[in-house]
Scaffold this active site. Structure first.
Site, PDB file in Angstrom:
ATOM      1  CE  LYS A   1      -3.683  -2.361   2.546  1.00  0.00           C
ATOM      2  NZ  LYS A   1      -4.519  -2.328   3.764  1.00  0.00           N
TER       3      LYS A   1
ATOM      4  CE1 TYR B   1      -8.932  -3.312   0.120  1.00  0.00           C
ATOM      5  CE2 TYR B   1      -8.444  -1.460  -1.315  1.00  0.00           C
ATOM      6  CZ  TYR B   1      -8.027  -2.426  -0.423  1.00  0.00           C
ATOM      7  OH  TYR B   1      -6.702  -2.507  -0.064  1.00  0.00           O
TER       8      TYR B   1
ATOM      9  CG  PHE C   1     -13.455   0.810   6.896  1.00  0.00           C
ATOM     10  CD1 PHE C   1     -12.873   0.215   5.785  1.00  0.00           C
ATOM     11  CD2 PHE C   1     -14.108  -0.007   7.813  1.00  0.00           C
ATOM     12  CE1 PHE C   1     -12.937  -1.152   5.580  1.00  0.00           C
ATOM     13  CE2 PHE C   1     -14.176  -1.382   7.621  1.00  0.00           C
ATOM     14  CZ  PHE C   1     -13.590  -1.951   6.497  1.00  0.00           C
TER      15      PHE C   1
ATOM     16  CG  ASN D   1      -3.153  -2.841   7.091  1.00  0.00           C
ATOM     17  OD1 ASN D   1      -3.036  -2.375   5.966  1.00  0.00           O
ATOM     18  ND2 ASN D   1      -4.183  -3.586   7.448  1.00  0.00           N
TER      19      ASN D   1
ATOM     20  CG  HIS E   1      -4.849  -6.524  -0.287  1.00  0.00           C
ATOM     21  ND1 HIS E   1      -6.040  -6.676   0.380  1.00  0.00           N
ATOM     22  CD2 HIS E   1      -4.901  -7.357  -1.362  1.00  0.00           C
ATOM     23  CE1 HIS E   1      -6.787  -7.553  -0.277  1.00  0.00           C
ATOM     24  NE2 HIS E   1      -6.126  -7.975  -1.338  1.00  0.00           N
TER      25      HIS E   1
ATOM     26  CD  GLU F   1      -7.838  -9.637  -3.788  1.00  0.00           C
ATOM     27  OE1 GLU F   1      -8.586  -9.254  -2.869  1.00  0.00           O
ATOM     28  OE2 GLU F   1      -6.729 -10.167  -3.573  1.00  0.00           O
TER      29      GLU F   1
END
Length: 154
Positions: free
Chosen positions: A13, A53, A61, A116, A119, A130
């Site tokens: 990310k 997502y 969120f 974080n 992914h 994905e």
């Protein structure tokens, strides 16, 4: 697909990219014995991220996640190997870094869930979806590493 040909989607990310952790993360997957099949360094569009997502679209969120993920470049990758989805998730650690064990990527490099750094696909089905979303078939490289026999028994 043979068991040792399972594939997963891993994306570093924007926070992981900006913190210069790409090499450390790639190194962990290589040292584990997984094979890099594809890699793309890109500024992901909000449209791509909304699709990626989509399962989280009803979560509070979601808008912030899409906004954040489009705030800087990401490193999208496809890794291949025996149980790579499950093992990759173990290597990443828990979604919330506070719950991650030392030795995991998030346990070693993260503090907050909103940053974080990485992914990873949570199932083979998600990985396939994905990978197809982020990569064209012709971008997936088939090659057998000379280390293959040193990683796999057969």
């Amino acid at each position: 697909m043979a068991a040792n040909k399972e594939r997963t989607f891993i994306a570093i990310k924007p926070d992981g990219v900006q913190r210069g952790l790409m090499g450390d993360i790639i190194k962990r997957f290589e040292q584990k014995g997984f094979r890099l099949v594809a890699m793309k360094f890109q500024q992901a569009s909000q449209d791509l991220l909304r699709q990626h997502y989509i399962d989280l679209k009803d979560r509070p969120f979601y808008p912030g996640l899409v906004e954040y993920m489009s705030s800087g470049p990401v490193l999208a990758m496809v890794w291949e190997g025996l149980n790579v989805v499950k093992t990759g998730r173990v290597m990443l650690g828990e979604t919330n870094p506070a719950d991650s064990k030392p030795g995991t990527i998030r346990g070693d490099f993260c503090i907050q869930v909103g940053r974080n750094i990485i992914h990873g696909s949570d199932s083979v089905e998600s990985a396939n979806k994905e990978i197809a979303l982020w990569f064209k078939d012709e971008e997936l490289v088939e090659n057998k590493s000379c280390a293959y026999e040193w990683v796999y028994e057969n």
